[in-house]
Design a protein around this motif. Sequence first.
Motif, PDB file in Angstrom:
ATOM      1  N   LYS A 137       0.843  -1.309   0.080  1.00 31.68           N
ATOM      2  CA  LYS A 137      -0.315  -0.087   0.029  1.00 31.68           C
ATOM      3  C   LYS A 137       0.936   1.326  -0.077  1.00 31.68           C
ATOM      4  N   ARG A 138       1.984   1.253   0.453  1.00 30.49           N
ATOM      5  CA  ARG A 138       2.775   2.390   0.703  1.00 30.49           C
ATOM      6  C   ARG A 138       4.417   1.928   0.689  1.00 30.49           C
ATOM      7  N   VAL A 139       5.127   2.879  -0.044  1.00 27.47           N
ATOM      8  CA  VAL A 139       6.571   2.459  -0.260  1.00 27.47           C
ATOM      9  C   VAL A 139       7.475   3.545   0.315  1.00 27.47           C
ATOM     10  N   VAL A 140       8.465   3.326   1.128  1.00 26.19           N
ATOM     11  CA  VAL A 140       9.471   4.265   1.603  1.00 26.19           C
ATOM     12  C   VAL A 140      10.858   3.681   1.246  1.00 26.19           C
ATOM     13  N   VAL A 141      11.390   4.593   0.721  1.00 26.71           N
ATOM     14  CA  VAL A 141      12.826   4.409   0.232  1.00 26.71           C
ATOM     15  C   VAL A 141      14.057   4.937   1.454  1.00 26.71           C
ATOM     16  N   VAL A 142      14.762   4.252   1.873  1.00 22.05           N
ATOM     17  CA  VAL A 142      15.971   4.752   2.990  1.00 22.05           C
ATOM     18  C   VAL A 142      17.178   4.470   2.085  1.00 22.05           C
ATOM     19  N   MET A 143      18.133   5.433   1.816  1.00 21.06           N
ATOM     20  CA  MET A 143      19.262   5.428   1.006  1.00 21.06           C
ATOM     21  C   MET A 143      20.100   6.574   1.359  1.00 21.06           C
ATOM     22  N   GLU A 144      21.457   6.393   0.986  1.00 19.42           N
ATOM     23  CA  GLU A 144      22.163   7.530   1.162  1.00 19.42           C
ATOM     24  C   GLU A 144      21.884   8.587  -0.173  1.00 19.42           C
ATOM     25  N   HIS A 145      22.082   9.746   0.144  1.00 22.06           N
ATOM     26  CA  HIS A 145      21.753  10.838  -0.940  1.00 22.06           C
ATOM     27  C   HIS A 145      22.703  10.790  -2.105  1.00 22.06           C
ATOM     28  N   THR A 146      23.602  10.444  -2.114  1.00 16.99           N
ATOM     29  CA  THR A 146      24.558  10.421  -3.195  1.00 16.99           C
ATOM     30  C   THR A 146      25.393   9.232  -3.251  1.00 16.99           C
ATOM     31  N   ALA A 147      25.958   8.805  -4.364  1.00 14.85           N
ATOM     32  CA  ALA A 147      27.041   7.552  -4.399  1.00 14.85           C
ATOM     33  C   ALA A 147      28.046   8.100  -5.169  1.00 14.85           C
ATOM     34  N   LYS A 148      29.029   8.321  -4.351  1.00 12.42           N
ATOM     35  CA  LYS A 148      30.428   8.625  -5.026  1.00 12.42           C
ATOM     36  C   LYS A 148      30.249  10.023  -5.530  1.00 12.42           C
ATOM     37  N   ASP A 149      29.483  10.936  -4.947  1.00 11.13           N
ATOM     38  CA  ASP A 149      29.128  12.321  -5.124  1.00 11.13           C
ATOM     39  C   ASP A 149      28.119  12.468  -6.377  1.00 11.13           C
ATOM     40  N   ASP A 150      27.706  11.346  -7.008  1.00  3.56           N
ATOM     41  CA  ASP A 150      26.825  11.303  -7.884  1.00  3.56           C
ATOM     42  C   ASP A 150      25.256  11.330  -7.346  1.00  3.56           C
ATOM     43  N   PRO A 151      24.135  12.313  -7.736  1.00  5.55           N
ATOM     44  CA  PRO A 151      23.240  12.219  -7.193  1.00  5.55           C
ATOM     45  C   PRO A 151      22.298  10.864  -7.432  1.00  5.55           C
ATOM     46  N   LYS A 152      21.417  10.572  -6.283  1.00  6.00           N
ATOM     47  CA  LYS A 152      20.820   9.187  -6.572  1.00  6.00           C
ATOM     48  C   LYS A 152      19.325   9.719  -6.612  1.00  6.00           C
ATOM     49  N   LEU A 153      18.911  10.804  -6.182  1.00  5.30           N
ATOM     50  CA  LEU A 153      17.600  11.749  -6.550  1.00  5.30           C
ATOM     51  C   LEU A 153      17.681  12.457  -7.974  1.00  5.30           C
ATOM     52  N   LEU A 154      17.086  11.957  -8.878  1.00  2.01           N
ATOM     53  CA  LEU A 154      17.196  12.405 -10.319  1.00  2.01           C
ATOM     54  C   LEU A 154      15.862  12.719 -10.852  1.00  2.01           C
ATOM     55  N   LYS A 155      15.806  13.411 -12.058  1.00  3.24           N
ATOM     56  CA  LYS A 155      14.937  13.800 -12.974  1.00  3.24           C
ATOM     57  C   LYS A 155      14.196  12.621 -13.407  1.00  3.24           C
ATOM     58  N   ALA A 156      14.940  11.637 -13.733  1.00  5.33           N
ATOM     59  CA  ALA A 156      14.458  10.334 -14.504  1.00  5.33           C
ATOM     60  C   ALA A 156      15.726   9.240 -14.206  1.00  5.33           C
ATOM     61  N   CYS A 157      15.322   7.973 -13.720  1.00  6.97           N
ATOM     62  CA  CYS A 157      16.364   7.099 -13.442  1.00  6.97           C
ATOM     63  C   CYS A 157      17.142   6.698 -14.881  1.00  6.97           C
ATOM     64  N   ASN A 158      18.343   6.339 -14.822  1.00  7.97           N
ATOM     65  CA  ASN A 158      19.129   5.667 -15.671  1.00  7.97           C
ATOM     66  C   ASN A 158      19.412   4.188 -15.531  1.00  7.97           C
ATOM     67  N   LEU A 159      18.898   3.591 -14.471  1.00  6.02           N
ATOM     68  CA  LEU A 159      19.076   2.349 -14.411  1.00  6.02           C
ATOM     69  C   LEU A 159      17.988   1.524 -14.636  1.00  6.02           C
ATOM     70  N   PRO A 160      18.116   0.268 -14.711  1.00  6.19           N
ATOM     71  CA  PRO A 160      16.659  -0.382 -14.930  1.00  6.19           C
ATOM     72  C   PRO A 160      15.886  -0.335 -13.762  1.00  6.19           C
ATOM     73  N   LEU A 161      14.452  -0.166 -14.106  1.00  4.91           N
ATOM     74  CA  LEU A 161      13.679   0.231 -13.063  1.00  4.91           C
ATOM     75  C   LEU A 161      12.762  -1.146 -12.536  1.00  4.91           C
ATOM     76  N   THR A 162      12.687  -0.772 -11.188  1.00  4.90           N
ATOM     77  CA  THR A 162      12.305  -1.856 -10.189  1.00  4.90           C
ATOM     78  C   THR A 162      10.588  -1.490 -10.321  1.00  4.90           C
ATOM     79  N   GLY A 163      10.052  -0.379 -10.476  1.00  7.75           N
ATOM     80  CA  GLY A 163       8.812   0.001 -10.620  1.00  7.75           C
ATOM     81  C   GLY A 163       8.591   1.535 -11.097  1.00  7.75           C
TER      82      GLY A 163
END
Length: 221
Positions: A137-163
């Motif tokens: 019913k609800r999805v919460v994501v917990v993660m580091e904000h960046t990966a090696k200084d690369d943003p992980k919050l993006l306008k659009a994902c460039n990795l294969p999507l989970t959903g």
Amino acid sequence: MAWTREQMAARAAKELRDGFYVNLGIGIPTLVSNFIPAGMRVQLQSENGMLGMGPFPFEGEEDPDLINAGKQTITELPTTSYFSSADSFGMIRGGHIDLSILGAMQVAQNGDLANWMIPGKMVKGMGGAMDLVAGVKRVVVVMEHTAKDDPKLLKACNLPLTGQGVVDLVITDLGVFTIDKKGGTGMTLIELADGVTAEEIKAKTDADFKVALGSKQSNAA
């Protein structure tokens, strides 16, 4: 400053409600089990067929037969029940899990989630994430904000999507974001980690987001 993994897990635990059935992903989300408020009745569910998981065992008290879907040793409760993984996924796909707390490699401003594969790197499989994001019913994501200084919050994902359009809330080591998947207002920063500013978050974020900290609200495109 920024939140530690434990502080991020403690913040995620604030999303729990009495009577919830909850699935915790591997990584930081597994720590949430240690921050369930006293007296709150929460049933933790695992894809490998367990309902009612307790906190992590102390060193020397592990039972190798008691593991979660991430193969981590766990403890049982007096109310714990066991069943097949098929029944476990039936619970997930049938919409019986209230909340899933997952890790992620990337999250897009529209709620898209990528958390299972990086092209060119060997993976053991997608696990249950695709079923979880589609069925809970609800999805919460917990993660580091960046990966090696690369943003992980993006306008659009460039990795294969989970959903697509599945994430409701994102908790990083820098702050907390809501995502309006249906209303079209996108991502909103609602909380800052200790010692972090909205300007710092903007510099480390590719996604467009609004800021609504208390009475303050503005755009950070």
